[in-house]
Design a protein around this motif. Structure first.
Motif, mmCIF file in Angstrom:
data_model
loop_
_atom_site.group_PDB
_atom_site.id
_atom_site.type_symbol
_atom_site.label_atom_id
_atom_site.label_comp_id
_atom_site.label_asym_id
_atom_site.label_seq_id
_atom_site.Cartn_x
_atom_site.Cartn_y
_atom_site.Cartn_z
ATOM 1 N N LEU A 75 21.661 19.908 -25.226
ATOM 2 C CA LEU A 75 22.343 20.973 -24.497
ATOM 3 C C LEU A 75 23.663 20.564 -23.856
ATOM 4 O O LEU A 75 24.443 21.434 -23.453
ATOM 5 C CB LEU A 75 21.415 21.537 -23.416
ATOM 6 N N ASP A 76 23.923 19.287 -23.740
ATOM 7 C CA ASP A 76 25.154 18.872 -23.055
ATOM 8 C C ASP A 76 26.409 19.399 -23.749
ATOM 9 O O ASP A 76 27.424 19.672 -23.103
ATOM 10 C CB ASP A 76 25.215 17.345 -22.953
ATOM 11 N N ASN A 77 26.345 19.570 -25.083
ATOM 12 C CA ASN A 77 27.535 20.062 -25.781
ATOM 13 C C ASN A 77 27.628 21.589 -25.810
ATOM 14 O O ASN A 77 28.580 22.136 -26.369
ATOM 15 C CB ASN A 77 27.608 19.498 -27.205
ATOM 16 N N THR A 78 26.666 22.284 -25.204
ATOM 17 C CA THR A 78 26.765 23.748 -25.158
ATOM 18 C C THR A 78 27.930 24.206 -24.278
ATOM 19 O O THR A 78 28.421 25.327 -24.425
ATOM 20 C CB THR A 78 25.461 24.391 -24.659
ATOM 21 N N LEU A 79 28.368 23.344 -23.366
ATOM 22 C CA LEU A 79 29.530 23.675 -22.538
ATOM 23 C C LEU A 79 30.754 23.915 -23.413
ATOM 24 O O LEU A 79 31.570 24.807 -23.139
ATOM 25 C CB LEU A 79 29.841 22.536 -21.567
ATOM 26 N N TYR A 80 30.871 23.140 -24.475
ATOM 27 C CA TYR A 80 32.031 23.220 -25.363
ATOM 28 C C TYR A 80 31.800 24.273 -26.447
ATOM 29 O O TYR A 80 32.735 24.957 -26.866
ATOM 30 C CB TYR A 80 32.301 21.837 -25.954
ATOM 31 N N ARG A 81 30.557 24.403 -26.890
ATOM 32 C CA ARG A 81 30.231 25.461 -27.845
ATOM 33 C C ARG A 81 30.552 26.828 -27.253
ATOM 34 O O ARG A 81 31.074 27.701 -27.941
ATOM 35 C CB ARG A 81 28.754 25.404 -28.225
ATOM 36 N N ALA A 82 30.251 27.006 -25.989
ATOM 37 C CA ALA A 82 30.508 28.288 -25.328
ATOM 38 C C ALA A 82 31.991 28.637 -25.338
ATOM 39 O O ALA A 82 32.371 29.796 -25.578
ATOM 40 C CB ALA A 82 29.997 28.247 -23.892
ATOM 41 N N LYS A 104 37.642 18.704 -28.369
ATOM 42 C CA LYS A 104 38.112 19.924 -29.024
ATOM 43 C C LYS A 104 38.218 21.112 -28.079
ATOM 44 O O LYS A 104 39.084 21.975 -28.245
ATOM 45 C CB LYS A 104 37.174 20.285 -30.177
ATOM 46 N N TYR A 105 37.317 21.164 -27.090
ATOM 47 C CA TYR A 105 37.252 22.351 -26.239
ATOM 48 C C TYR A 105 37.035 21.967 -24.779
ATOM 49 O O TYR A 105 36.422 20.937 -24.466
ATOM 50 C CB TYR A 105 36.093 23.266 -26.676
ATOM 51 N N ALA A 106 37.514 22.834 -23.899
ATOM 52 C CA ALA A 106 37.257 22.670 -22.467
ATOM 53 C C ALA A 106 35.827 23.093 -22.164
ATOM 54 O O ALA A 106 35.225 23.876 -22.898
ATOM 55 C CB ALA A 106 38.241 23.513 -21.661
ATOM 56 N N ALA A 107 35.274 22.585 -21.091
ATOM 57 C CA ALA A 107 33.919 22.946 -20.694
ATOM 58 C C ALA A 107 33.895 24.364 -20.123
ATOM 59 O O ALA A 107 34.796 24.766 -19.388
ATOM 60 C CB ALA A 107 33.393 21.961 -19.665
#
Length: 713
Positions: free
Chosen positions: A220-227, A482-485
């Motif tokens: 789940l830690d990378n869900t910040l960036y997936r969002a 790649k993405y901001a949190a």
């Protein structure tokens, strides 16, 4: 519109090319109307050959006849791909004739057209050119500049200027003169045919942007960036879906500790549209609570859980949760065979499939898994009976998994009518969509890999027949580079992450002198030092319970990570053994041990979760020989030496309850279990491991030649 996307017409039949590209129809499809002048002929042929309209008679199309608003609605709705069988919300108009009601409802729902009042559509009113401009601009989702209030045509008022401007710029129409559009002039049937033909790409084709995940396994830690990625993609792509192909459970510590609770909160916040069940959703079935945590996940989800081939009726945890239907998801339904998703007025059918192998690789209990091909065919028929031609299979079958059970390639081969297969299970990174054309029209297969490392995207265009004619698939790495949190997801995750961080930092009080190898490609194909260490710990515990226990074995699928050299934490151990499997004591004949070891190596050199790691036993095999005839010398440890195994003798052994019960298709162990030769004392794997390594003077296990492929000597 089609930049960097792939046209599929060249890979399907010539007949399909003619239809999907909408360019030229065959001679026998040409109209024989006497009132169609040459400038209208191609456009009229296009409408008639696609079944959008008919003539007034065998010889008269009615080219110069005015068209009523209701009749225009039917024509445009058909051109957009809406179906008379579709289930569209009632727009509430009292003056719409029955023949046009479905079309008006569809267009209103799609925000293409409005009524003249709340209760009157103006069905019998003649359509004028101003109204046509608005209708087609909305239908084609043209770039309408809302700041435009005045254009070169003097007869177009501010209410319609932006729509006329959009149509002219799209080259769908032009003015009658340099300064007059003919704004209030009635539109003739021939004119509307021209407009629809010129605007075919905009009006008769539907763009859909599918975002998808699979096998996230509670990372789940990378869900910040997936969002953040999802948020931006939704803004850029109006017609979008977000789907998950299963295996949310089992993997990272978030699942071990919270068993789906954190995952479903995040998925709700990300507004997933649907999910299917993975096999690991059923890993907790043998616990005291059974599938209670999975049922809680289902109840908490704000999206439907889909599977056309699972029957939950015999498990009381799911009482009242399953509706075996293919409908727009009602509020009181949680599990469905399939659902109808409304994407800006266009209906997309999505159904789920879960591998039939699940009962042998997870702990399914009373949950029943049915034939996937028959279930898929029934799903497609159910959607098509409702007039739905855009169909997605949300699949946890595996891209190229053992076809004896099921896989996505075989699904595409056996079942007609599936446009997209969003897959999971095999952790396959498909960087481009795999295109199959078994039935003269394409089926696309996509999958992202695993552990939430990528967000999959599939950008497709459907023609009016519901066939995919253009596609582009990508995998977007979702990480902080790649993405901001995303702050919202960060706040949801925070209380769970705080607990996980504490657990991860808790030392077990032991250092690893070397790296303990739990890499997937290693543990599923050969002996590793970590596999040996885990099996040694199991054997040590079993000997405490029964000193006559002589060997241990454990499946590679239960080893999920490596441990680096240095201080070993609780988090390290839980990362290796996330399932909480319990110890089992087993009595086996020597011949059954041989049969079991044959199963362990039967898929090599391909990776297999069924590959066994052993202690107190060693054997040789030849991977070049046929499966089932590979195992040679097998020896069991007696004291400090190894002796050949006796096929007729009974041996006491130990494993985890999953493998001991016949998991991973160990038919011989399933038989042993059924005969009552397995007991379950209840000790949990990761706790046994921690207890065992604390007894060692030095944690430095080695590869000892317990498992030897003699073809590689």
């Amino acid at each position: 519109m089609f930049k960097n996307r792939k046209f599929l017409a060249s890979s399907i039949t010539a007949a399909a090319v003619a239809i999907s590209m909408g360019s030229v129809v065959s001679a026998e499809d040409a109209t024989s109307f006497k009132d169609v002048a040459p400038q209208y002929k191609t456009a009229v042929d296009y409408l008639v050959s696609n079944g959008f309209t008919k003539g007034f008679s065998a010889t008269q199309f009615g080219t110069d006849s005015n068209i009523k608003r209701a009749d225009a609605a039917v024509l445009v709705a058909k051109a957009m791909g809406f179906s008379e069988k579709g289930n569209y919300a009632d727009a509430g108009f009292k003056d719409v004739p029955s023949r046009a009601k479905w079309a008006v409802n569809a267009l209103v729902e799609a925000k293409v057209v409005n009524g003249k009042t709340k209760t009157s559509f103006g069905s019998e009113d003649i359509l004028n050119r101003n109204e046509t401009a608005k209708l087609l601009a909305n239908a084609g989702q043209l770039d309408v500049n809302n700041s435009v209030s005045k254009i070169e045509f003097k007869d177009v008022n501010s209410a319609f200027a932006r729509y006329v401007d959009a149509l002219v710029k799209s080259k769908i129409t032009q003015g009658k003169t340099a300064t007059a559009f003919g704004a209030t002039d009635a539109v003739k049937r021939g004119e509307l045919a021209l407009f629809l033909h010129r605007g075919e790409k905009e009006v008769s084709q539907f763009d859909l942007f599918v975002m998808h995940t699979n096998d996230t396994h509670a990372y789940l830690d990378n869900t910040l960036y997936r969002a953040t990625a999802i948020e931006g993609l939704r803004v850029a792509n109006k017609n979008n879906l977000l789907l998950d192909a299963g295996d949310v459970f089992s993997g990272d510590l978030y699942s071990t500790e919270f068993k789906g609770e954190a995952d479903v909160k995040i998925m709700n916040s990300l507004n997933y549209d649907a999910m299917t069940f993975g096999n690991h959703e059923f890993d907790l079935g043998s616990s005291a609570e059974g599938h209670k945590k999975l049922s809680e996940f289902v109840k908490a989800a704000n999206f439907p859980l889909l599977s056309a081939n699972i029957d939950f009726s015999k498990d009381l945890n799911f009482k009242g949760l399953q509706t075996k239907s293919y409908t727009i998801t009602p509020k009181d339904s949680h599990i469905q065979n399939g659902t109808i998703l409304n994407v800006n007025g266009h209906q997309v059918g999505v159904f789920g499939l879960t591998t039939e192998e699940t009962p042998t690789i997870s702990s399914t209990g009373a949950v029943i898994f049915n034939d996937y091909i028959a279930s898929a065919k029934a799903a497609v028929k159910a959607f098509e009976d409702k007039g739905i031609t855009k169909i997605i299979a949300l699949s946890h079958l595996g891209y190229n998994d053992n076809v004896t059970f099921d896989n996505d390639l075989e699904l595409a081969k056996q079942v007609k009518g599936i446009d997209i297969i969003v897959g999971g299970h095999t952790h396959t990174e498909l960087k481009e969509a795999v295109v199959k054309n078994h039935f003269g029209e394409p089926t696309l297969i996509v999958q992202t890999g695993s552990n939430g490392a990528n967000l999959g995207t599939l950008d497709v265009t459907f023609n009016v027949k519901g066939e995919v004619i253009v596609q582009k698939a990508e995998l977007l790495p979702t990480n902080k580079d790649k993405y901001a949190a995303n702050e919202t997801i960060a706040s949801i995750l925070a209380p769970y992450k705080d607990k996980i961080d504490v657990i991860k930092k808790e030392s077990v009080g032991v250092d690893a002198a070397i790296k303990l190898d739990g890499e997937r490609a290693d543990v599923r194909t050969k002996e590793t030092n970590l596999g040996n260490l885990i099996a040694d710990g199991m054997l040590a515990k079993a000997k405490e319970l029964d000193p006559e226990t002589v060997f241990a074995f454990t499946n590679a699928g239960g080893i999920r990570a490596s441990i680096d050299a240095g201080d070993i934490t609780v988090g390290d151990v839980l990362g290796v053994m996330p399932y909480g499997n319990s110890l089992a004591l087993i009595t086996l004949k020597g011949s059954e041990i041989n049969e079991m070891l044959e199963r362990s190596v039967d898929t090599l050199p391909e990776q297999s979760g069924a590959f066994l790691h052993i202690s107190g036993l060693k054997f040789e095999f030849d991977s070049t020989k046929p499966a089932g005839s590979r195992v040679g010398k097998v020896e069991v440890k007696q004291g400090d030496t190894y002796v050949p195994i006796d096929p007729t003798k009974l041996y006491k052994a130990t494993s985890n309850t999953f493998t001991a019960g016949g998991g991973d298709n160990y038919e011989v162990l399933k038989k042993v279990y059924a005969e009552g030769r397995v007991s379950e004392p209840g000790f949990v794997d990761y706790l046994m491991f921690i207890d065992y390594i604390k007894t060692l003077e030095k944690v430095e296990p080695k590869v000892e030649g317990r498992i030897v492929d003699i073809s590689k000597k």
